[in-house]
Design an enzyme around this catalytic site. Structure first.
Site, PDB file in Angstrom:
ATOM      1  N   LYS A 258       0.769  -1.315   0.008  1.00 20.77           N
ATOM      2  CA  LYS A 258       0.043   0.081  -0.098  1.00 20.77           C
ATOM      3  C   LYS A 258       0.996   1.275  -0.078  1.00 20.77           C
ATOM      4  O   LYS A 258       0.562   2.244  -0.543  1.00 20.77           O
ATOM      5  CB  LYS A 258      -0.855  -0.074   1.230  1.00 20.77           C
ATOM      6  CG  LYS A 258      -2.046  -1.231   1.420  1.00 20.77           C
ATOM      7  CD  LYS A 258      -2.554  -1.097   2.664  1.00 20.77           C
ATOM      8  CE  LYS A 258      -1.927  -1.409   3.692  1.00 20.77           C
ATOM      9  NZ  LYS A 258      -1.270  -2.848   3.919  1.00 20.77           N
TER      10      LYS A 258
ATOM     11  N   LYS B 236       3.894   1.712  -1.308  1.00 18.70           N
ATOM     12  CA  LYS B 236       4.601   1.954  -2.464  1.00 18.70           C
ATOM     13  C   LYS B 236       3.232   2.562  -3.454  1.00 18.70           C
ATOM     14  O   LYS B 236       3.578   3.525  -4.104  1.00 18.70           O
ATOM     15  CB  LYS B 236       5.134   0.687  -3.143  1.00 18.70           C
ATOM     16  CG  LYS B 236       5.380   0.930  -4.310  1.00 18.70           C
ATOM     17  CD  LYS B 236       5.788  -0.092  -5.410  1.00 18.70           C
ATOM     18  CE  LYS B 236       5.784   0.335  -6.864  1.00 18.70           C
ATOM     19  NZ  LYS B 236       6.269  -0.263  -7.719  1.00 18.70           N
TER      20      LYS B 236
ATOM     21  N   ALA C 292       1.194  -0.504  11.738  1.00 14.78           N
ATOM     22  CA  ALA C 292       1.148  -0.416  10.148  1.00 14.78           C
ATOM     23  C   ALA C 292       2.870  -0.300  10.009  1.00 14.78           C
ATOM     24  O   ALA C 292       3.508   0.161  10.700  1.00 14.78           O
ATOM     25  CB  ALA C 292       0.536   0.586   9.421  1.00 14.78           C
ATOM     26  N   GLY C 293       3.568  -0.816   8.890  1.00 15.69           N
ATOM     27  CA  GLY C 293       4.812  -0.588   8.430  1.00 15.69           C
ATOM     28  C   GLY C 293       4.674  -0.352   6.820  1.00 15.69           C
ATOM     29  O   GLY C 293       4.269  -1.548   6.177  1.00 15.69           O
TER      30      GLY C 293
ATOM     31  N   ARG D 252       9.322 -10.066  12.003  1.00 17.55           N
ATOM     32  CA  ARG D 252       8.855 -11.421  12.095  1.00 17.55           C
ATOM     33  C   ARG D 252       8.788 -11.969  10.480  1.00 17.55           C
ATOM     34  O   ARG D 252       8.292 -11.303   9.511  1.00 17.55           O
ATOM     35  CB  ARG D 252       7.555 -11.618  12.693  1.00 17.55           C
ATOM     36  CG  ARG D 252       7.424 -11.358  14.325  1.00 17.55           C
ATOM     37  CD  ARG D 252       5.930 -11.410  14.631  1.00 17.55           C
ATOM     38  NE  ARG D 252       5.261 -10.469  14.472  1.00 17.55           N
ATOM     39  CZ  ARG D 252       4.067 -10.285  14.769  1.00 17.55           C
ATOM     40  NH1 ARG D 252       3.542 -11.183  15.332  1.00 17.55           N
ATOM     41  NH2 ARG D 252       3.027  -9.165  14.502  1.00 17.55           N
TER      42      ARG D 252
END
Ligand code: GDP
Ligand code: IMO
Ligand code: MG
Length: 420
Positions: free
Chosen positions: A16, A18, A39-40, A299
């Site tokens: 998302k 990008k 979010a990341g 992770r």
């Protein structure tokens, strides 16, 4: 003028960030509407990597106004760190006065709740997202606007802290939180960030009325939505088109375009069902080649084949006007690519709609259609050329879901994108 919503159609991490950064080129405003620093979003510009957790992906462009909407839960220490990392290389930022603040006790409680679940833990990001939204629903949350008034801060803390301390005690989590200490923390946040706080709904609507292009950047994905995700293995907000409208304070009828972002395969971080999960060397290959490790927690992401049953539900709830398919490059040079087109249950009945019952879902096995792989040497992004075999794969997805594909992403960079 258009209002475009970018929605994660799967379990998050679809790319998302990008796609938002790419589409932000002709936008005036980019707003986040839900979630928090769970979010990341990784954005790569001229080879430089930016990892954003809270700031909208438009922040990297000087001429864009970035908004953290009312539906977001805000960790102000994380926000300060992100702003610090960017320095002056950024556009203007505003935060909704209605957005809720993640307090230190929320993060502690997230850890306590998870450890109490033993093997059935959700695998949250540990950022206090769930406890903060719980306080919001329980009407004891602290909002950004409250920080502007000393009396209000004290009043809210006196209501919120006793219950949160009782919960911390229940989970056996030691702490030295007091109203006085948290009051000082809130004042420090206000001193540093008070000028950013505004009525963000009013602001975004003023831009819409002026005819500016507005982007609403989704976080998470439809299948970890609190209503329609694989409950209870979900987040605590609504990463849907409806959530985007509500969480940024605009009318749903103002949204013109809804871009569903989906990987060409599927990943999931944390626990919960995953019918097309690949626990073999192909899954390993996708993880390694696609660098499928969480931006927020590091992770390893679980990997599997694309699942159209899931996407049918995402489209039903969100009404995608087009799809952006990312990470097609990761499937290049793979001999055979599979797509899950339906499930079969334990009585051999075909299942075409994603079930709400996890025990029934556990009885469902994917039915696959197999596509021959394409060669990376047949891709020429600069000329917009994609291999015929990739076209067949994309056409199948588009026809099956009855959604046009507007963007094809073949790498993390801005220039590794083809628009249809
Ligand atoms: P988000 O949370 O939806 O913004 O996605 P993430 O940023 O967590 O994960 C997507 C990852 O894939 C990031 O590292 C992106 O830089 C990267 N990415 C996005 N699109 C593509 C693509 O088409 N190909 C490749 N190889 N990487 C991509
Ligand atoms: P982006 O915006 C992938 C997952 C967590 C966990 C569950 C609940 O980068 O796509 P939470 O901390 O929200 O209470 O955790 O949701 N999760 C995500 N998974 N991408 C994300 O965001 C996620 N945000 C939360 O792993 O399973
Ligand atoms: Mg992510």
């Amino acid at each position: 003028m258009s209002v475009t919503t970018i929605i994660g159609a799967q379990w998050g991490d679809e790319g998302k960030g990008k796609i938002t950064d790419y589409l932000a080129d002709d936008s005036k405003v980019v707003a986040r509407s839900q979630g928090g620093n769970n979010a990341g979003h990784t954005i790569v510009i001229d080879g430089k990597k930016y990892k954003l957790h809270l700031l909208p992906s438009g922040i990297l462009r000087n001429d864009i106004i970035s908004i953290i909407g009312n539906g977001v839960v805000v960790n102000l220490d994380v926000l300060l760190k992100e702003l610090d990392n960017l320095g002056n290389e950024r556009g203007q930022l505003f935060i909704s006065d209605r957005a809720h603040v993640i307090m230190p006790y929320h993060k502690l409680l997230d850890g306590g709740e998870e450890s109490s679940k033993g093997k059935s833990l959700i695998g949250t990001t540990g950022n206090g997202i769930g406890p903060c939204y719980s306080d919001k629903a329980s009407r004891i949350g602290i909002r950004m606007g409250d920080l502007l008034d000393d009396d209000m801060i004290i009043d809210r803390l006196e209501k919120a802290l006793p219950r949160n301390l009782a919960l911390l005690n229940y989970y056996g989590i030691e702490n030295n939180l007091t109203v006085d200490g948290l009051f000082q923390t809130c004042r420090e946040w206000r001193n540093k960030l008070g000028d950013f706080i505004t009525d963000a709904s009013l602001l975004v609507n003023q831009h819409i009325d002026k005819g500016d292009n507005v982007l609403l950047e989704g976080a998470q994905g439809v299948h970890i939505d609190i209503e329609y995700g694989t409950y209870p293995f979900v987040t605590s907000s609504s990463p849907t088109t409806a959530g985007a409208a509500l969480g940024s304070g605009i009318a749903p009828s103002k949204i013109d375009k809804v871009v569903g972002v989906t990987k060409a395969y599927l990943t999931r971080v944390g626990s919960g069902p995953f019918p097309t999960e690949l626990e073999d060397e192909i899954g390993e290959m996708i993880r390694a080649k696609g660098q499928e490790f969480g931006t927020t927690t590091g992770r390893p992401r679980r990997c599997g084949w694309l699942d159209l049953v899931m996407l049918e539900l995402s489209h039903r709830i969100c009404g995608f006007t087009s799809l952006a398919i990312t990470k097609l490059d990761i499937l290049s040079d793979v001999d055979e690519i599979k797509v899950c087109v339906a499930y079969k249950d334990d009585k051999d009945s075909e299942v075409n709609h994603f079930p709400s019952s996890l025990s029934y879902l556990a009885k469902c096995k994917p039915v696959y259609k197999t596509f021959p792989g394409w060669s990376s040497s047949d891709i020429d992004i600069s000329k917009g050329v994609i291999p015929d075999k990739m076209k067949i794969f994309l056409d199948y997805i588009s026809v099956s879901l009855n959604i046009p594909i507007s963007i094809v992403s073949l790498g993390p960079g801005r220039d590794e994108t083809i628009i249809f």
